[in-house]
Design a protein around this motif. Structure first.
Motif, PDB file in Angstrom:
ATOM      1  N   THR A 245       0.857  -1.183   0.000  1.00 19.96           N
ATOM      2  CA  THR A 245       0.000   0.000   0.000  1.00 19.96           C
ATOM      3  C   THR A 245       0.896   1.237   0.000  1.00 19.96           C
ATOM      4  N   PRO A 246       0.863   2.042  -1.057  1.00 17.35           N
ATOM      5  CA  PRO A 246       1.765   3.202  -1.130  1.00 17.35           C
ATOM      6  C   PRO A 246       1.687   4.106   0.096  1.00 17.35           C
ATOM      7  N   ALA A 247       0.476   4.335   0.607  1.00 19.00           N
ATOM      8  CA  ALA A 247       0.340   5.214   1.775  1.00 19.00           C
ATOM      9  C   ALA A 247       1.033   4.625   2.990  1.00 19.00           C
ATOM     10  N   ALA A 248       0.997   3.293   3.140  1.00 18.18           N
ATOM     11  CA  ALA A 248       1.669   2.655   4.275  1.00 18.18           C
ATOM     12  C   ALA A 248       3.177   2.811   4.165  1.00 18.18           C
ATOM     13  N   TRP A 249       3.708   2.713   2.944  1.00 17.83           N
ATOM     14  CA  TRP A 249       5.152   2.854   2.794  1.00 17.83           C
ATOM     15  C   TRP A 249       5.600   4.311   2.964  1.00 17.83           C
ATOM     16  N   GLU A 250       4.725   5.237   2.680  1.00 22.17           N
ATOM     17  CA  GLU A 250       5.056   6.634   2.979  1.00 22.17           C
ATOM     18  C   GLU A 250       5.203   6.821   4.487  1.00 22.17           C
ATOM     19  N   ILE A 251       4.354   6.151   5.233  1.00 19.41           N
ATOM     20  CA  ILE A 251       4.468   6.207   6.698  1.00 19.41           C
ATOM     21  C   ILE A 251       5.773   5.578   7.148  1.00 19.41           C
ATOM     22  N   VAL A 252       6.149   4.447   6.522  1.00 21.16           N
ATOM     23  CA  VAL A 252       7.408   3.784   6.872  1.00 21.16           C
ATOM     24  C   VAL A 252       8.589   4.713   6.588  1.00 21.16           C
ATOM     25  N   ASP A 253       8.564   5.372   5.429  1.00 24.11           N
ATOM     26  CA  ASP A 253       9.665   6.276   5.076  1.00 24.11           C
ATOM     27  C   ASP A 253       9.769   7.443   6.050  1.00 24.11           C
ATOM     28  N   ALA A 254       8.653   7.851   6.615  1.00 21.65           N
ATOM     29  CA  ALA A 254       8.662   8.981   7.552  1.00 21.65           C
ATOM     30  C   ALA A 254       8.983   8.539   8.981  1.00 21.65           C
ATOM     31  N   GLY A 255       9.150   7.246   9.213  1.00 13.35           N
ATOM     32  CA  GLY A 255       9.436   6.734  10.554  1.00 13.35           C
ATOM     33  C   GLY A 255       8.159   6.233  11.204  1.00 13.35           C
ATOM     34  N   SER A 256       7.864   4.961  11.021  1.00 14.17           N
ATOM     35  CA  SER A 256       6.572   4.423  11.462  1.00 14.17           C
ATOM     36  C   SER A 256       6.619   3.950  12.907  1.00 14.17           C
ATOM     37  N   ALA A 257       5.427   3.826  13.475  1.00 16.26           N
ATOM     38  CA  ALA A 257       5.262   3.272  14.818  1.00 16.26           C
ATOM     39  C   ALA A 257       3.908   2.575  14.878  1.00 16.26           C
ATOM     40  N   MET A 258       3.802   1.585  15.771  1.00 14.16           N
ATOM     41  CA  MET A 258       2.525   0.893  15.981  1.00 14.16           C
ATOM     42  C   MET A 258       2.187   0.950  17.463  1.00 14.16           C
ATOM     43  N   ARG A 259       0.957   1.327  17.743  1.00 17.00           N
ATOM     44  CA  ARG A 259       0.509   1.417  19.121  1.00 17.00           C
ATOM     45  C   ARG A 259      -0.891   0.816  19.226  1.00 17.00           C
ATOM     46  N   ALA A 260      -1.186   0.322  20.421  1.00 14.57           N
ATOM     47  CA  ALA A 260      -2.543  -0.135  20.709  1.00 14.57           C
ATOM     48  C   ALA A 260      -3.360   1.062  21.181  1.00 14.57           C
ATOM     49  N   THR A 261      -4.568   1.186  20.695  1.00 17.49           N
ATOM     50  CA  THR A 261      -5.442   2.294  21.076  1.00 17.49           C
ATOM     51  C   THR A 261      -6.882   1.802  21.113  1.00 17.49           C
ATOM     52  N   GLU A 262      -7.780   2.671  21.517  1.00 21.25           N
ATOM     53  CA  GLU A 262      -9.185   2.307  21.597  1.00 21.25           C
ATOM     54  C   GLU A 262      -9.991   3.034  20.526  1.00 21.25           C
ATOM     55  N   ILE A 263     -11.061   2.405  20.097  1.00 23.68           N
ATOM     56  CA  ILE A 263     -11.990   3.052  19.183  1.00 23.68           C
ATOM     57  C   ILE A 263     -12.816   4.060  19.974  1.00 23.68           C
ATOM     58  N   GLU A 264     -12.740   5.319  19.564  1.00 26.94           N
ATOM     59  CA  GLU A 264     -13.498   6.359  20.256  1.00 26.94           C
ATOM     60  C   GLU A 264     -14.981   6.326  19.866  1.00 26.94           C
ATOM     61  N   LYS A 265     -15.225   6.125  18.557  1.00 28.20           N
ATOM     62  CA  LYS A 265     -16.608   6.142  18.096  1.00 28.20           C
ATOM     63  C   LYS A 265     -16.681   5.422  16.750  1.00 28.20           C
ATOM     64  N   VAL A 266     -17.782   4.676  16.550  1.00 27.78           N
ATOM     65  CA  VAL A 266     -18.037   4.022  15.268  1.00 27.78           C
ATOM     66  C   VAL A 266     -18.993   4.905  14.477  1.00 27.78           C
ATOM     67  N   LEU A 267     -18.513   5.480  13.377  1.00 29.25           N
ATOM     68  CA  LEU A 267     -19.332   6.372  12.570  1.00 29.25           C
ATOM     69  C   LEU A 267     -20.278   5.597  11.660  1.00 29.25           C
ATOM     70  N   SER A 268     -19.790   4.485  11.075  1.00 23.46           N
ATOM     71  CA  SER A 268     -20.632   3.662  10.203  1.00 23.46           C
ATOM     72  C   SER A 268     -20.033   2.265  10.134  1.00 23.46           C
ATOM     73  N   SER A 269     -20.893   1.296   9.856  1.00 18.32           N
ATOM     74  CA  SER A 269     -20.432  -0.088   9.753  1.00 18.32           C
ATOM     75  C   SER A 269     -21.331  -0.820   8.772  1.00 18.32           C
ATOM     76  N   LYS A 270     -20.732  -1.513   7.822  1.00 21.83           N
ATOM     77  CA  LYS A 270     -21.487  -2.226   6.798  1.00 21.83           C
ATOM     78  C   LYS A 270     -20.914  -3.618   6.620  1.00 21.83           C
ATOM     79  N   TYR A 271     -21.804  -4.611   6.572  1.00 23.96           N
ATOM     80  CA  TYR A 271     -21.371  -5.996   6.377  1.00 23.96           C
ATOM     81  C   TYR A 271     -21.298  -6.279   4.881  1.00 23.96           C
ATOM     82  N   VAL A 272     -20.139  -6.705   4.419  1.00 24.48           N
ATOM     83  CA  VAL A 272     -19.913  -6.995   3.013  1.00 24.48           C
ATOM     84  C   VAL A 272     -19.812  -8.502   2.849  1.00 24.48           C
ATOM     85  N   ARG A 273     -20.729  -9.089   2.090  1.00 19.06           N
ATOM     86  CA  ARG A 273     -20.751 -10.541   1.905  1.00 19.06           C
ATOM     87  C   ARG A 273     -20.008 -10.899   0.625  1.00 19.06           C
TER      88      ARG A 273
END
Length: 437
Positions: free
Chosen positions: A92-120
């Protein structure tokens, strides 16, 4: 063939170890180049190796081994084609842009669910959701709207992992489970993808090779004798030619020419043994006419829809050479002699003692060469994918690769068919005499 198989297995392994790598994929390309070299060497070997009808048989009936390996190789090719395309679609080009800028991974919580759709998707499905999460950038936490794909419907307060560049809030963020985010930035594929690769190869092995690679027709004779279902007649080979095999029974199915051995028994009369079409009847005629031996068979456990069929049979010739094929009689309504049933205490050739009759021939070499050329051609579109193409082009090239292999298999079958059609049906090749079917 071994190098070709190992090269393609290495290509799949390279993708599973690190699916999302920015092109060009030099390691993957090296595997494909090795596969192409292996196929090329195989073609040159078959072209230079003389096919003079010499006997190169071993313990197992080589026709079943050859057909099993061909089927396994053709359908297994779906795996490398799929995973090479998967490797092209994963970054994913956007993910590699993050890697080039110095990436990090953290655990966080979902503040709010704006929308959710089930795709079959056929029998499975997933949730595609838009959620708000708090991303801990260097300038301070920022509530960010991101897309989330999950098996379960997300809810506020649920823990997720976020991939981001702490110093570059403008690059946004990705959320999901830790494995999926690590895969985006060069980690290994998830276990389900690994199981998919292994499962497909196991399925191809089971369908094409199970019971064939280890099949020993002589061992099967011993089992049938103990069960009291083995029949035997002494025979002499009186002719070899080609004839229309009565199978399949369906009126709409095409019946094909097959190599056919004509044998004569003093107790019964004539019997016909039909062989696989890859066997060259011309060389068989030179080697077998006048040779004596015994034909062994086991009657089918159910009524066959073929009028003249007796069943699968093994012919063990004087000199402990054997062939395996489909036995037919000129008139199945005539009962075979009662003495044909082999007693359980009758001595048979020891397992592994008779050797399969394998006469090297030009038709088999040409068919195998055609298959190897198809594999060589099929590596080219996969190699193109490793340099980086669009998603649509990657899928299209992977499909072209699979179709090239399937087309090569059909071309090899047509080559063998044309060769048999060039021989006059119902005529013994050794004497030129015409015989009725």
């Amino acid at each position: 063939m071994a190098l070709l198989g190992l090269s393609m297995a290495a290509a799949v392994a390279v993708v599973l170890i690190q699916p999302a790598v920015r092109p060009p994929r030099w390691g993957l390309l090296a595997c494909l180049v090795a596969a192409g070299i292996a196929a090329s060497v195989g073609v040159l070997f078959l072209r230079r190796n003389p096919s003079d009808g010499r006997d190169t048989g071993g313990r197992y009936w080589w026709v079943e081994q050859r057909n099993g390996w061909v089927g396994f190789a053709v359908w297994s090719w779906v795996a490398p084609a799929f995973f090479v395309a998967y490797a092209a679609l994963s970054p994913t080009p956007a993910a590699w842009e993050i890697v080039d800028a110095g990436s990090a991974m953290r655990a966080t919580e979902i503040e709010k669910v704006l929308s959710s759709k089930y795709v079959r998707s056929q029998r499975t499905g997933h949730y595609t959701s838009t959620v708000l999460v708090s991303v801990p950038f260097d300038q301070g936490p920022r509530i960010t709207e991101v897309e989330l794909s999950s098996n379960n419907k997300p809810s506020a307060g649920e823990d997720v992992w976020v991939l981001f560049a702490p110093s570059s809030p403008t690059l946004g963020a990705f959320v999901g489970d830790r494995q999926s985010l690590e895969e985006k930035v060069g980690g290994r594929a998830d276990l389900w993808t690994v199981f998919l690769a292994l499962g497909w190869l196991a399925f191809c092995w089971f369908v094409n090779l199970f019971g064939r690679w280890r099949s020993d027709p002589v061992a099967g004779l011993h089992r049938s004798r103990q069960q009291g279902t083995l029949h035997e007649l002494p025979v002499a080979v009186t002719g070899v030619g080609v004839a229309i095999d009565e199978r399949p029974a369906s009126a709409t199915a095409t019946k094909h020419l097959k190599p056919r051995i004509r044998m004569t028994s003093t107790e019964f009369g004539e019997l016909y043994l039909y062989l696989d079409d890859i066997v060259d009847p011309v060389h068989l005629a030179q080697a077998l006419v006048g040779v004596r031996g015994h034909v062994y068979w086991r009657r089918p456990t159910r009524q066959l829809p073929y009028a003249d069929s007796v069943g699968y049979a093994v012919v063990i010739l004087d000199g402990q050479r054997y062939l395996s094929g489909w036995l037919e009689s000129p008139d199945a309504s005539v009962r075979l002699p009662e003495s044909a049933l082999v007693p359980a205490d009758r001595q048979l050739p020891a397992v592994g003692e008779p050797r399969a009759l394998r006469l090297a021939s030009g038709v088999a070499a040409n068919a195998n060469s055609t298959l190897l050329k198809a594999f060589l051609v099929a590596t080219v579109p996969l190699a193109v994918i490793t340099f980086g193409v669009s998603d649509v082009a990657a899928v299209a090239l992977a499909i072209v690769s699979v179709l090239a292999v399937l087309t090569g298999r059909r071309r090899a079958a047509r080559l063998v068919k044309r060769y048999l059609e060039g021989l006059e049906p119902d005529r013994d090749l050794s004497t030129g005499a015409s015989r009725g079917a």
